[in-house]
Design a protein around this motif. Structure first.
Motif, PDB file in Angstrom:
ATOM      1  N   ILE A  60       1.195  -1.184  -0.211  1.00  0.00           N
ATOM      2  CA  ILE A  60      -0.096   0.224   0.070  1.00  0.00           C
ATOM      3  C   ILE A  60       0.655   1.453  -0.035  1.00  0.00           C
ATOM      4  O   ILE A  60       1.748   1.733   1.180  1.00  0.00           O
ATOM      5  CB  ILE A  60      -0.617   0.258   1.348  1.00  0.00           C
ATOM      6  CG1 ILE A  60      -1.446  -0.961   1.262  1.00  0.00           C
ATOM      7  CG2 ILE A  60      -1.654   1.297   0.937  1.00  0.00           C
ATOM      8  CD1 ILE A  60      -3.107  -1.573   2.863  1.00  0.00           C
ATOM      9  N   VAL A  61       0.766   2.085  -1.046  1.00  0.00           N
ATOM     10  CA  VAL A  61       1.422   3.433  -0.957  1.00  0.00           C
ATOM     11  C   VAL A  61       0.566   4.917  -1.304  1.00  0.00           C
ATOM     12  O   VAL A  61       1.351   5.577  -1.088  1.00  0.00           O
ATOM     13  CB  VAL A  61       2.017   3.363  -2.333  1.00  0.00           C
ATOM     14  CG1 VAL A  61       3.600   2.408  -2.333  1.00  0.00           C
ATOM     15  CG2 VAL A  61       1.557   3.181  -3.593  1.00  0.00           C
ATOM     16  N   GLU A  62      -0.992   4.773  -1.418  1.00  0.00           N
ATOM     17  CA  GLU A  62      -1.527   6.215  -1.491  1.00  0.00           C
ATOM     18  C   GLU A  62      -2.731   5.510  -1.004  1.00  0.00           C
ATOM     19  O   GLU A  62      -3.266   4.668  -1.520  1.00  0.00           O
ATOM     20  CB  GLU A  62      -1.378   6.683  -2.589  1.00  0.00           C
ATOM     21  CG  GLU A  62      -2.022   7.751  -3.084  1.00  0.00           C
ATOM     22  CD  GLU A  62      -3.397   7.416  -3.996  1.00  0.00           C
ATOM     23  OE1 GLU A  62      -3.450   8.299  -4.129  1.00  0.00           O
ATOM     24  OE2 GLU A  62      -3.303   6.699  -5.071  1.00  0.00           O
ATOM     25  N   THR A  63      -3.848   6.353  -0.563  1.00  0.00           N
ATOM     26  CA  THR A  63      -4.959   6.180  -0.300  1.00  0.00           C
ATOM     27  C   THR A  63      -5.650   7.350  -0.603  1.00  0.00           C
ATOM     28  O   THR A  63      -4.929   8.295   0.335  1.00  0.00           O
ATOM     29  CB  THR A  63      -5.497   5.808   0.930  1.00  0.00           C
ATOM     30  OG1 THR A  63      -6.624   5.711   0.711  1.00  0.00           O
ATOM     31  CG2 THR A  63      -4.884   6.569   1.863  1.00  0.00           C
ATOM     32  N   GLU A  64      -6.589   8.093  -1.327  1.00  0.00           N
ATOM     33  CA  GLU A  64      -7.003   9.161  -1.675  1.00  0.00           C
ATOM     34  C   GLU A  64      -6.284  10.586  -1.745  1.00  0.00           C
ATOM     35  O   GLU A  64      -6.595  11.352  -0.374  1.00  0.00           O
ATOM     36  CB  GLU A  64      -8.220   9.015  -0.784  1.00  0.00           C
ATOM     37  CG  GLU A  64      -9.439   8.232  -1.149  1.00  0.00           C
ATOM     38  CD  GLU A  64     -10.230   8.016   0.151  1.00  0.00           C
ATOM     39  OE1 GLU A  64     -10.704   9.189   0.477  1.00  0.00           O
ATOM     40  OE2 GLU A  64     -10.994   7.067   0.249  1.00  0.00           O
ATOM     41  N   GLY A  65      -5.236  10.761  -2.215  1.00  0.00           N
ATOM     42  CA  GLY A  65      -4.432  11.501  -2.366  1.00  0.00           C
ATOM     43  C   GLY A  65      -3.050  12.064  -1.111  1.00  0.00           C
ATOM     44  O   GLY A  65      -2.620  12.984  -1.198  1.00  0.00           O
ATOM     45  N   SER A  66      -2.786  10.749  -0.400  1.00  0.00           N
ATOM     46  CA  SER A  66      -1.944  10.534   0.655  1.00  0.00           C
ATOM     47  C   SER A  66      -1.193   9.535   0.506  1.00  0.00           C
ATOM     48  O   SER A  66      -1.715   8.491   0.586  1.00  0.00           O
ATOM     49  CB  SER A  66      -2.570  10.750   2.495  1.00  0.00           C
ATOM     50  OG  SER A  66      -3.438  12.035   2.287  1.00  0.00           O
ATOM     51  N   TYR A  67       0.189   9.787   0.391  1.00  0.00           N
ATOM     52  CA  TYR A  67       1.098   8.316   0.316  1.00  0.00           C
ATOM     53  C   TYR A  67       1.596   8.111   1.341  1.00  0.00           C
ATOM     54  O   TYR A  67       1.166   8.734   2.894  1.00  0.00           O
ATOM     55  CB  TYR A  67       2.357   9.512   0.486  1.00  0.00           C
ATOM     56  CG  TYR A  67       2.450   9.006  -1.223  1.00  0.00           C
ATOM     57  CD1 TYR A  67       2.260   8.771  -2.520  1.00  0.00           C
ATOM     58  CD2 TYR A  67       2.904  10.609  -1.850  1.00  0.00           C
ATOM     59  CE1 TYR A  67       2.090   9.133  -3.769  1.00  0.00           C
ATOM     60  CE2 TYR A  67       3.683  10.970  -3.048  1.00  0.00           C
ATOM     61  CZ  TYR A  67       2.555  10.507  -3.785  1.00  0.00           C
ATOM     62  OH  TYR A  67       2.917  10.614  -5.227  1.00  0.00           O
ATOM     63  N   THR A  68       1.031   6.574   1.591  1.00  0.00           N
ATOM     64  CA  THR A  68       0.699   6.216   3.285  1.00  0.00           C
ATOM     65  C   THR A  68       2.342   5.091   4.230  1.00  0.00           C
ATOM     66  O   THR A  68       3.053   5.353   2.763  1.00  0.00           O
ATOM     67  CB  THR A  68       0.206   5.179   2.858  1.00  0.00           C
ATOM     68  OG1 THR A  68       0.227   4.058   2.031  1.00  0.00           O
ATOM     69  CG2 THR A  68      -1.330   5.596   2.629  1.00  0.00           C
ATOM     70  N   ASN A  69       2.401   4.980   4.851  1.00  0.00           N
ATOM     71  CA  ASN A  69       3.438   3.821   5.084  1.00  0.00           C
ATOM     72  C   ASN A  69       3.557   2.844   4.340  1.00  0.00           C
ATOM     73  O   ASN A  69       2.711   2.720   4.081  1.00  0.00           O
ATOM     74  CB  ASN A  69       3.538   3.850   6.954  1.00  0.00           C
ATOM     75  CG  ASN A  69       4.193   5.391   6.738  1.00  0.00           C
ATOM     76  OD1 ASN A  69       4.457   5.857   7.358  1.00  0.00           O
ATOM     77  ND2 ASN A  69       3.784   5.042   8.802  1.00  0.00           N
ATOM     78  N   GLN A  70       4.260   2.486   3.631  1.00  0.00           N
ATOM     79  CA  GLN A  70       4.320   1.256   2.827  1.00  0.00           C
ATOM     80  C   GLN A  70       4.216   0.003   3.621  1.00  0.00           C
ATOM     81  O   GLN A  70       5.843  -0.333   3.813  1.00  0.00           O
ATOM     82  CB  GLN A  70       5.178   1.041   2.359  1.00  0.00           C
ATOM     83  CG  GLN A  70       5.235   2.492   1.237  1.00  0.00           C
ATOM     84  CD  GLN A  70       5.995   2.975   0.211  1.00  0.00           C
ATOM     85  OE1 GLN A  70       7.248   2.112  -0.564  1.00  0.00           O
ATOM     86  NE2 GLN A  70       6.566   4.363  -0.994  1.00  0.00           N
ATOM     87  N   ILE A  71       3.443  -0.834   3.818  1.00  0.00           N
ATOM     88  CA  ILE A  71       3.427  -1.457   4.646  1.00  0.00           C
ATOM     89  C   ILE A  71       2.870  -2.712   3.251  1.00  0.00           C
ATOM     90  O   ILE A  71       1.570  -2.581   2.333  1.00  0.00           O
ATOM     91  CB  ILE A  71       1.810  -1.882   5.762  1.00  0.00           C
ATOM     92  CG1 ILE A  71       0.221  -0.931   4.599  1.00  0.00           C
ATOM     93  CG2 ILE A  71       2.396  -0.814   6.707  1.00  0.00           C
ATOM     94  CD1 ILE A  71      -0.572  -1.461   5.970  1.00  0.00           C
ATOM     95  N   THR A  72       2.860  -4.174   3.412  1.00  0.00           N
ATOM     96  CA  THR A  72       2.274  -5.503   2.633  1.00  0.00           C
ATOM     97  C   THR A  72       2.086  -6.164   3.333  1.00  0.00           C
ATOM     98  O   THR A  72       1.671  -6.281   4.195  1.00  0.00           O
ATOM     99  CB  THR A  72       3.872  -5.849   2.381  1.00  0.00           C
ATOM    100  OG1 THR A  72       5.354  -5.606   1.997  1.00  0.00           O
ATOM    101  CG2 THR A  72       3.867  -7.475   1.692  1.00  0.00           C
TER     102      THR A  72
END
Length: 567
Positions: A247-259
């Protein structure tokens, strides 16, 4: 008066300079859409009307860059009024283009109207859909990508390709039939959707499927999948056989990258995930199944597509990849809490996202919004604090601009912290303090999942919980790195809390993303306004403003606005 004229000129000049400075390099993108019913684009062998755009279902991709101006000329070839809304696009200073019943007059059959909006200071994955008349259940949706400007780095290597994946539940029945059943019923419509589509295509091997969705990949390469749940009812768990997702992004926000091995995508939500083609060259199942609903491999409620390796010589076979138990709340809540904001990377701007934090904000307002089901005048309705929103023929935004709302709605009559004793219709408009921090507690009194969305803003999702909420729960909020998005799930019998900074003046829709809930009254509007005429406020109405309701049909001369209301 001379002073006021000079003041107004100075303000407009300063605002224009600011706009020119912030939109350098932006371009204008012009789109022409013809929206129609089309049976040739139907996803299944069943005879049902599908809403297409330029003959396509799903509709065309809107592929733009931060700060671009998008012009969408919509020709309504349907037999009923139409509006489009842009799910997650913040419409800075411009709720005139929001495309919901409280802000826009509908586009009448046989006419056209042009939306103009700017993707200002945004990046990310979004989508659009028709917002009135239950039309979302008939299609008309499509993907929106907002790409980073070249001067802003992306926090992961450039993928080999990007794919848009719109997953959606779908009814076998016509949306008009469902609409007629639920409109004046004494009981709620309990028919569940019949199947799950991927990009408007039926499940692989499904009994009524005409085709299925397939994505081509090359071994060793990494791909970005932009996934949106554009459905009406079901939260969906998405997974790919033998492949993990980052997971790298959701609805315009970059997220902490988790598998993750699978991802819960709730109604109205969007995500970007990276998938590396690191398996043997073959074909693999891509699966989306409902939460809170048990399915098996033969169920029509298993949305199935294919990940196809370029040198594959074998078709998919065997059982579908198993997902988490659809009733396992520990899994879904734990995953939701693990999706955090990446504080070290920029997004639309070079400064880190973490520059904007909520660890020490002072709340100016707090709403506690409880949904439930009630009966009003013999009809079953969804209610918020025992009030079911009553849709008027006059958009609230028009009334606000021309009459300061007088004669159309009463500002502040809606109970934002309590539940009215009597269940009733209401024109629910609440005041929002301009540039104030708002806490919203969404309490779900239903035994099914809900999902809430706020137009015009992204909010910080600071807490999830089950059972009752009280002020003591604030001690457990995540105020360090809560993810920022515009749609959040609310678990059955549970609650979700968000913080929103109301810096975007306008009339903004706050609604359930579940279509039946929304259609039957689970919504309200937040009027964000500052009467001080000195700073630049919301843009004036567009030159092509449509009129309706008490202001007459489109084309009638516009009445004079209330004093200073255009600021």
């Amino acid at each position: 008066m001379a002073f006021l004229g000079q003041l107004r000129g100075w303000i407009l000049g300063a605002a224009l300079v600011a706009i020119l400075c912030t939109t350098a390099g932006a371009i204008d993108i012009f789109l022409e859409w013809h929206v129609a019913f089309d049976t040739t684009a139907k996803p299944l062998t069943l005879d049902q009307p599908v809403i297409t755009i330029n003959g396509k279902f799903p509709g065309p991709l809107i592929n733009v860059t931060t700060n671009d101006f998008v012009h969408v000329n919509v020709y309504n070839d349907l037999d009923e009024p139409l509006l489009f809304t842009w799910n997650g696009i913040q419409q800075r200073l411009n709720s005139w283009q929001d495309g919901v019943s409280g802000t826009n007059c509908p586009i009448l059959p046989g006419t056209n109207w042009t939306y103009v909006f700017q993707t200002k200071d945004q990046i990310g994955t979004f989508f659009y859909f028709p917002s009135i008349n239950f039309q979302k259940a008939a299609g008309g949706h499509g993907a929106i990508r907002i790409n980073n400007r070249v001067v802003i780095s992306v926090p992961f290597p450039k993928p080999e390709a990007e794919y848009d994946l719109l997953i959606a539940d779908w009814y076998y029945d016509s949306y008009k039939l469902i609409r007629s059943v639920i409109g004046d019923s004494e009981v709620l419509y309990h028919g569940v959707p019949d199947t799950i589509l991927m990009n408007g295509k039926g499940p692989y091997g499904g009994p009524f499927s005409i085709s299925y969705e397939s994505f081509n990949v090359t071994k060793g390469k990494t791909y970005r999948f932009r996934i949106s749940n554009v459905g009406t009812t079901f939260s969906l768990n998405f997974r790919i056989q033998n492949h993990s997702m980052v997971i790298v992004e959701t609805e315009g926000s970059y997220t902490n990258q988790i598998t993750v091995d699978s991802l819960d995508v709730h109604v109205g939500q969007s995500y970007s995930v990276l998938v590396t083609a690191d398996q043997d060259e073959a074909d693999y199942y891509m699966v989306a199944t409902p939460k809170m609903f048990r399915v098996n491999d033969l169920s029509s409620l298993a949305g199935i597509g294919v990940l196809h390796y370029s040198n594959s010589v074998s078709q998919v076979s065997g059982p579908l990849p198993a997902g988490p138990d659809p009733f396992d709340w520990n899994f879904t809540v734990t995953q939701a809490r693990s999706i955090r904001w990446n504080l070290t990377t920029g997004a639309a701007r070079p400064n880190p996202q973490g520059t904007f934090n909520v660890s020490n904000v002072t709340l100016a307002q707090a709403f506690v919004l409880q949904n439930s089901i009630g009966e009003i005048e013999g009809s079953a309705r969804y209610v918020v604090n025992n009030v079911s929103y009553y849709t008027l023929n006059t958009p609230l935004k028009l009334a606000d601009y021309f009459r300061n709302g007088s004669g159309v709605y009463q500002l502040g009559a809606f109970p934002t912290r309590s539940v009215d004793e009597d269940t009733a219709y209401g024109i629910s408009v609440v005041p929002g303090i301009h540039k104030g921090w708002l806490e919203i507690v969404f309490k779900n009194n239903l035994d099914v999942m809900d999902s809430w969305h706020l137009d015009g803003f992204s909010f910080y999702v600071v807490a999830f919980g089950l059972g009752d909420w009280d002020e003591g729960a604030r001690a457990g909020y995540n105020l360090y790195d809560p993810v920022v998005r515009s749609t959040t799930q609310v678990y059955p019998g549970g609650w979700t809390v968000v913080y929103a900074f109301l810096d975007n003046p306008g009339m903004w829709n706050l609604r359930s993303q579940h279509l039946q809930n929304w259609y039957l009254g689970e919504e309200l509007y937040i009027r964000v306004h500052d009467p001080d005429p000195n700073p630049a406020k919301e843009q004036p109405p567009p030159d092509n403003l449509l009129l309706c309701g008490i202001f007459g049909e489109s084309g009638a001369p516009a009445p004079a606005p209330a004093p200073w209301s255009w600021w």
